[in-house]
Scaffold this active site. Structure first.
Site, PDB file in Angstrom:
ATOM      1  N   TYR A   1      90.395  27.944  52.945  1.00 27.36           N
ATOM      2  CA  TYR A   1      90.970  27.044  53.655  1.00 27.36           C
ATOM      3  C   TYR A   1      92.132  28.711  54.442  1.00 27.36           C
ATOM      4  O   TYR A   1      92.218  29.250  53.137  1.00 27.36           O
ATOM      5  CB  TYR A   1      91.612  26.962  51.964  1.00 27.36           C
TER       6      TYR A   1
ATOM      7  N   GLU B   1      95.358  27.606  55.912  1.00 29.26           N
ATOM      8  CA  GLU B   1      96.442  26.511  56.361  1.00 29.26           C
ATOM      9  C   GLU B   1      97.461  27.302  56.592  1.00 29.26           C
ATOM     10  O   GLU B   1      97.588  29.254  55.977  1.00 29.26           O
ATOM     11  CB  GLU B   1      97.281  25.471  55.032  1.00 29.26           C
TER      12      GLU B   1
ATOM     13  N   ASP C   1      97.097  14.960  79.605  1.00 35.13           N
ATOM     14  CA  ASP C   1      96.064  14.746  78.649  1.00 35.13           C
ATOM     15  C   ASP C   1      94.698  14.903  79.642  1.00 35.13           C
ATOM     16  O   ASP C   1      94.098  13.589  80.341  1.00 35.13           O
ATOM     17  CB  ASP C   1      95.921  13.863  77.972  1.00 35.13           C
TER      18      ASP C   1
ATOM     19  N   THR D   1      89.976  17.229  74.697  1.00 36.03           N
ATOM     20  CA  THR D   1      89.140  16.888  73.907  1.00 36.03           C
ATOM     21  C   THR D   1      88.266  18.517  73.799  1.00 36.03           C
ATOM     22  O   THR D   1      87.811  19.230  75.446  1.00 36.03           O
ATOM     23  CB  THR D   1      88.217  16.144  73.472  1.00 36.03           C
TER      24      THR D   1
ATOM     25  N   LYS E   1      83.681  17.067  75.767  1.00 41.04           N
ATOM     26  CA  LYS E   1      83.420  15.923  76.861  1.00 41.04           C
ATOM     27  C   LYS E   1      83.031  16.927  78.006  1.00 41.04           C
ATOM     28  O   LYS E   1      81.896  17.775  77.332  1.00 41.04           O
ATOM     29  CB  LYS E   1      84.905  15.112  76.571  1.00 41.04           C
TER      30      LYS E   1
ATOM     31  N   ARG F   1      82.549  18.837  68.295  1.00 42.17           N
ATOM     32  CA  ARG F   1      84.041  17.810  68.869  1.00 42.17           C
ATOM     33  C   ARG F   1      85.426  18.747  67.853  1.00 42.17           C
ATOM     34  O   ARG F   1      85.498  19.318  67.055  1.00 42.17           O
ATOM     35  CB  ARG F   1      83.361  16.893  67.808  1.00 42.17           C
TER      36      ARG F   1
HETATM   37  C1  LIG Z   1      88.328  11.238  74.166  1.00 41.64           C
HETATM   38  C2  LIG Z   1      89.779  10.805  74.603  1.00 41.64           C
HETATM   39  C3  LIG Z   1      90.980  11.177  73.474  1.00 41.64           C
HETATM   40  C4  LIG Z   1      90.484  11.534  72.227  1.00 41.64           C
HETATM   41  O1  LIG Z   1      89.774  12.065  71.910  1.00 41.64           O
HETATM   42  P1  LIG Z   1      89.105  11.809  70.131  1.00 41.64           P
HETATM   43  O2  LIG Z   1      88.165  13.007  69.711  1.00 41.64           O
HETATM   44  O3  LIG Z   1      87.775  10.806  70.066  1.00 41.64           O
HETATM   45  O4  LIG Z   1      90.252  11.917  69.730  1.00 41.64           O
HETATM   46  C5  LIG Z   1      92.358  11.287  74.031  1.00 41.64           C
HETATM   47  N1  LIG Z   1      92.462  11.114  75.389  1.00 41.64           N
HETATM   48  C6  LIG Z   1      92.000  10.760  76.535  1.00 41.64           C
HETATM   49  C7  LIG Z   1      92.303  10.743  77.961  1.00 41.64           C
HETATM   50  C8  LIG Z   1      90.441  10.797  76.151  1.00 41.64           C
HETATM   51  O5  LIG Z   1      89.600  10.611  76.389  1.00 41.64           O
END
Ligand SMILES: *Cc1c(COP(=O)(O)O)cnc(C)c1O
Length: 415
Positions: free
Chosen positions: A59, A61, A206, A232, A235, A241
């Site tokens: 933990y 936090e 994003d 993320t 990807k 993850r």
């Molecule tokens: C995949 C994605 C997310 C979200 O990711 P998670 O880890 O699945 O919550 C947010 N924004 C965009 C543009 C994405 O392609």
């Protein structure tokens, strides 16, 4: 497999054969089929080892040096290492928060920090390629904030920056979101920044999908234009993850307190350890080479499909992603997804701009090159895959392709 993970796995098999059996099946599935899902990748064994570590028990936090639990000396160093590497990867951003559990959580916490309850956000619509967490009505982001959305030009599939500017000028959002889940082209972050500046909004980039391409320097970066980046780590970034936020010094405090205690409790220290390993990998020259190969493979794949007379959204790609427009064919996105699955290829159906079909059927498929490129596949393999997929779209029997896909897969083992 490293000795350590092997030992852990045999322990698991002894204690819980049911669960171990499921994991074996998943390894087999990943090994014998081909992942062309644009949001997936295969992380390294080193990343997986970190994620399977004892840090899952800890933990922590709070933030390094200011925790609500004792015994955090190692956790502090792990988190600082991840932060330092993240800032080095996206040089020009002042601060990294490595705690977000996912991309969605990262977006929700950033929007809460910068727009606030009932604040106004402007993002890309899901239907045109945006993400649920950019203000879709089924997402909390569509309920907590006031939302307007922009889309792409339905003829070209491209963003129309003049139209977005006009919309922003009349709507006056608190936050403009630049980023998409299904847009195969580079974004003009400079244009987005000038739109946000003109209306006094923050710019959130994003980069969930292209983060690895941007970190590898193979497509333009929003650094220098955006106030805050979310992404993320699993990807194109090829880590575990999770989510990551980078921001300017000016909004550092707001962002940190929105992540913890605002939106999350204890950080997942084992995942943060995995992120540190992945960011370390991303700082190497090999990572740049990998990302360039990802883009080269996607370009070649798009060209091969158009040579076969197929249409791609925007007429090609700058990234790891190709969106195929099936409206000229007899097949729907759902048909092709299922037939490819029968051939041992996983990819997903996808809406095309102005799609006449429902999201459950769609008139397109989305293909990504990141995972297969990690396995070492190059131009020869992607040329073969383009032929296989084009044959399947044209009605070829997927079962006859199964062996060829299998053969390609066995020549390129998982990391
Ligand atoms: C995949 C994605 C997310 C979200 O990711 P998670 O880890 O699945 O919550 C947010 N924004 C965009 C543009 C994405 O392609």
């Amino acid at each position: 497999m490293t000795d350590r993970t092997e030992a852990l796995q045999s322990r698991l098999a002894q204690q819980d054969p049911a669960l171990a059996g499921l994991l074996d099946r998943e390894v087999e599935r990943q090994e014998t089929s081909l992942t062309l899902i644009a949001s997936e990748n295969h992380c390294s064994q080193a990343v997986r080892a970190a994620c399977a570590s004892v840090l899952t028990d800890k933990y922590a936090e709070g933030y390094p040096g200011a925790r609500y639990y004792g015994g955090c000396a190692v956790a502090d160093e792990v988190e600082n290492l991840a932060k330092e590497r993240a800032v080095q990867l996206f040089q020009g951003m002042d601060h990294a928060n490595v705690q977000p559990h996912s991309g969605t959580t990262a977006n929700l916490t950033v929007l809460t920090a910068l727009a606030g309850k009932d604040g106004k956000i402007l993002g890309m619509s899901l239907q045109d390629g945006g993400h649920l967490s950019h203000g879709h009505k089924v997402s909390h982001t569509g309920k907590v904030f006031e939302v307007q959305q922009y889309g792409v030009n339905h003829d070209t599939g491209l963003l129309d920056y003049d139209a977005i500017r006009e919309q922003a000028k009349s709507y006056k959002p608190d936050v403009v979101i630049a980023g998409a889940s299904s847009y195969p082209r580079e974004l003009d972050y400079e244009a987005f920044a000038s739109i946000a500046k003109e209306v006094g909004a923050y710019l959130l980039a994003d980069i969930a999908h292209p983060a690895g391409l941007i970190a590898g320097g193979v497509i333009p970066s929003p650094v220098g234009h955006a106030d805050v980046l979310t992404m993320t780590t699993h990807k194109t970034m090829r880590g575990p993850r999770g989510g990551l936020i980078l921001c300017t010094e000016e909004i550092r405090k707001k962002i940190d307190s929105s992540v913890f205690p605002g939106g999350q409790g204890g950080p997942l220290m084992h995942q943060i350890a995995g992120k540190a390993v992945a960011f370390g990998e991303a700082l190497t020259p090999e990572f740049k080479t990998y990302q360039q190969q990802v883009v080269d493979n996607a370009r070649l794949f798009a060209e091969m499909l158009s040579d076969r007379g197929m249409r791609t959204v925007t007429g090609g790609t700058d990234t790891h992603m190709v969106v195929v427009d099936l409206r000229d064919t007899d097949a729907t996105g759902a048909d092709v997804e299922e037939r490819c699955f029968d051939a041992g290829i996983s990819l997903n159906k996808n809406m095309v701009p102005n799609d006449p079909r429902s999201p459950k059927v769609t008139s397109g498929i989305r293909v990504g090159t990141a995972a297969a490129t990690t396995r070492g596949m190059g131009k020869d393999e992607f040329a073969r895959l383009a032929t296989i997929i084009a044959d399947i779209v044209e009605g070829g029997d997927p079962k006859t392709k199964r062996n060829e896909v299998h053969e390609i897969c066995s020549a390129f083992p998982l990391p």
